[in-house]
Design a protein around this motif. Structure first.
Motif, short mmCIF file in Angstrom:
data_model
loop_
_atom_site.label_atom_id
_atom_site.label_comp_id
_atom_site.label_asym_id
_atom_site.label_seq_id
_atom_site.Cartn_x
_atom_site.Cartn_y
_atom_site.Cartn_z
N ALA A 99 0.85 -1.20 0.00
CA ALA A 99 0.00 0.00 0.00
C ALA A 99 0.87 1.25 0.00
N ILE A 100 0.40 2.26 -0.68
CA ILE A 100 1.16 3.50 -0.82
C ILE A 100 0.62 4.56 0.14
N SER A 101 1.52 5.17 0.90
CA SER A 101 1.14 6.25 1.81
C SER A 101 1.97 7.49 1.50
N THR A 102 2.10 8.39 2.44
CA THR A 102 2.59 9.73 2.13
C THR A 102 3.44 10.33 3.24
N ASP A 103 4.30 11.29 2.86
CA ASP A 103 5.07 12.05 3.83
C ASP A 103 4.17 12.98 4.65
N TYR A 104 2.93 13.19 4.20
CA TYR A 104 2.03 14.09 4.91
C TYR A 104 1.52 13.53 6.24
N VAL A 105 1.95 12.32 6.60
CA VAL A 105 1.63 11.81 7.93
C VAL A 105 2.50 12.49 9.00
N PHE A 106 3.51 13.27 8.56
CA PHE A 106 4.39 13.98 9.49
C PHE A 106 4.00 15.46 9.56
N ASP A 107 4.42 16.12 10.64
CA ASP A 107 4.02 17.52 10.83
C ASP A 107 5.01 18.52 10.25
N GLY A 108 6.17 18.04 9.78
CA GLY A 108 7.13 18.93 9.15
C GLY A 108 8.07 19.63 10.10
N SER A 109 8.11 19.22 11.36
CA SER A 109 8.94 19.91 12.36
C SER A 109 10.34 19.31 12.48
N SER A 110 10.61 18.23 11.76
CA SER A 110 11.92 17.59 11.85
C SER A 110 12.99 18.45 11.18
N ALA A 111 14.24 18.20 11.56
CA ALA A 111 15.37 18.88 10.93
C ALA A 111 16.30 17.89 10.25
N SER A 112 15.91 16.62 10.26
CA SER A 112 16.72 15.58 9.62
C SER A 112 15.80 14.60 8.90
N ALA A 113 16.38 13.84 7.98
CA ALA A 113 15.60 12.91 7.17
C ALA A 113 14.79 11.97 8.06
N LEU A 114 13.53 11.78 7.72
CA LEU A 114 12.59 11.05 8.57
C LEU A 114 12.68 9.54 8.35
N LYS A 115 12.93 8.82 9.44
CA LYS A 115 12.91 7.36 9.39
C LYS A 115 11.48 6.87 9.58
N GLU A 116 11.27 5.60 9.31
CA GLU A 116 9.93 5.02 9.41
C GLU A 116 9.39 5.05 10.84
N THR A 117 10.29 5.12 11.81
CA THR A 117 9.88 5.12 13.22
C THR A 117 9.62 6.53 13.76
N ALA A 118 9.79 7.55 12.93
CA ALA A 118 9.57 8.92 13.38
C ALA A 118 8.11 9.12 13.79
N GLU A 119 7.90 10.00 14.75
CA GLU A 119 6.54 10.25 15.25
C GLU A 119 5.66 10.87 14.17
#
Length: 285
Positions: A99-119
């Motif tokens: 299934a295909i999902s999206t980066d929009y599950v994140f809030d954009g507050s990170s400063a480094s590349a997002l891993k799958e375990t990111a909140e």
């Protein structure tokens, strides 16, 4: 292997069709919104049962991000409830699911590349419905492979690259957001990654991230499009605050691709190389 692909007329679905339609080892059925209406929940499992798939690639989605803010019921039906129906079907019939999902599950507050375990903490309805879809899939089909991607474009459908090409051909100046950071995804590259997973002779369920390599803004992307196509158009950097939209966008959503590369030996091209390939194909067509 019998495979059902949803969202067949979309960008990813179209690229998968090009790769898999004539594959003699895979019996593929490409279902668009007419053949599998994802908002008609009561008939989804019945339609899937007609094909008896060994695997489903669920690429269909409600992708009108701004429209979703006022059309929340339909966005939830397509991005969340339909995922639950498909996952339930897979659970009942022993069918594998990508299934295909999206980066929009994140809030954009990170400063480094997002891993799958990111909140996860989506900031718009589209992201909320896609996250709910992920959770439904994991509940009913924990062995599923979920691939989050970002900034998808291709020679098919409507997308940023094709819009920029049109505007730059028509105008002397365009303004493009310069404070939203991520990396684009050429849908053909994502389709190739999915085929690589299918052909890997291994299955390791879970969430994976995929986009092209590199860290850029939409402005950087637009400048590259202009330069590749030699448009005589000024690209003006503007902040998000100068271009308000109904749905908020994550400021930073660069995805870490280490996991998909390590597990499935997927090669991830740079965004520059992929953009050049897509524009060459678009120009040829």
């Amino acid at each position: 292997m019998r495979i059902v692909i949803t969202g067949a007329s979309g960008q990813l679905g179209s690229e998968l069709k090009n790769l898999l339609l004539d594959n003699i080892e895979k019996e593929c059925y490409f279902l668009d919104r007419k053949q599998l209406p994802l908002d008609q929940i009561q008939i989804i499992q019945q339609i899937l049962a007609m094909y008896e798939p060994d695997l489903i690639i669920h690429a269909g989605a409600y992708t009108a991000v701004d429209k979703a803010e006022e059309d929340q019921v339909n966005a939830d039906l397509v991005n969340h409830v339909s995922c639950e129906e498909i996952a339930q079907y897979c659970h009942l019939h022993g069918t594998r699911l990508i299934a295909i999902s999206t980066d929009y599950v994140f809030d954009g507050s990170s400063a480094s590349a997002l891993k799958e375990t990111a909140e996860t903490a989506p900031i718009n309805v589209y992201g909320q419905t896609k996250l709910a879809g992920e959770q439904a899939i994991q509940k009913w089909c924990p062995d599923a492979i979920i691939i989050r991607t970002s900034w998808v474009y291709s020679a098919y459908g409507k997308n940023f690259v094709k819009t920029m090409c049109r505007l730059m051909d028509e105008r002397d100046k365009v303004g493009v957001i310069n404070d939203q950071i991520g990396s684009p995804t050429y849908a053909k590259d994502l389709a190739l990654a999915i085929v690589k997973i299918l052909d890997s002779f291994k299955w390791e369920g879970g969430i994976y991230h995929y986009s092209n390599e590199g860290e850029i803004s939409w402005y950087d992307f637009a400048v590259a499009i202009r330069d590749f196509r030699s448009f005589d158009c000024e690209v003006k950097p503007i902040p998000t605050s100068a271009y308000p939209t109904p749905a908020r966008r994550p400021k930073y959503s660069l995805l870490d691709k280490s996991k998909i590369k390590d597990v499935f030996a997927v090669e991830v091209p740079s965004w520059e190389i992929s953009l050049a390939k897509m524009l060459a194909e678009e120009f040829k067509n």
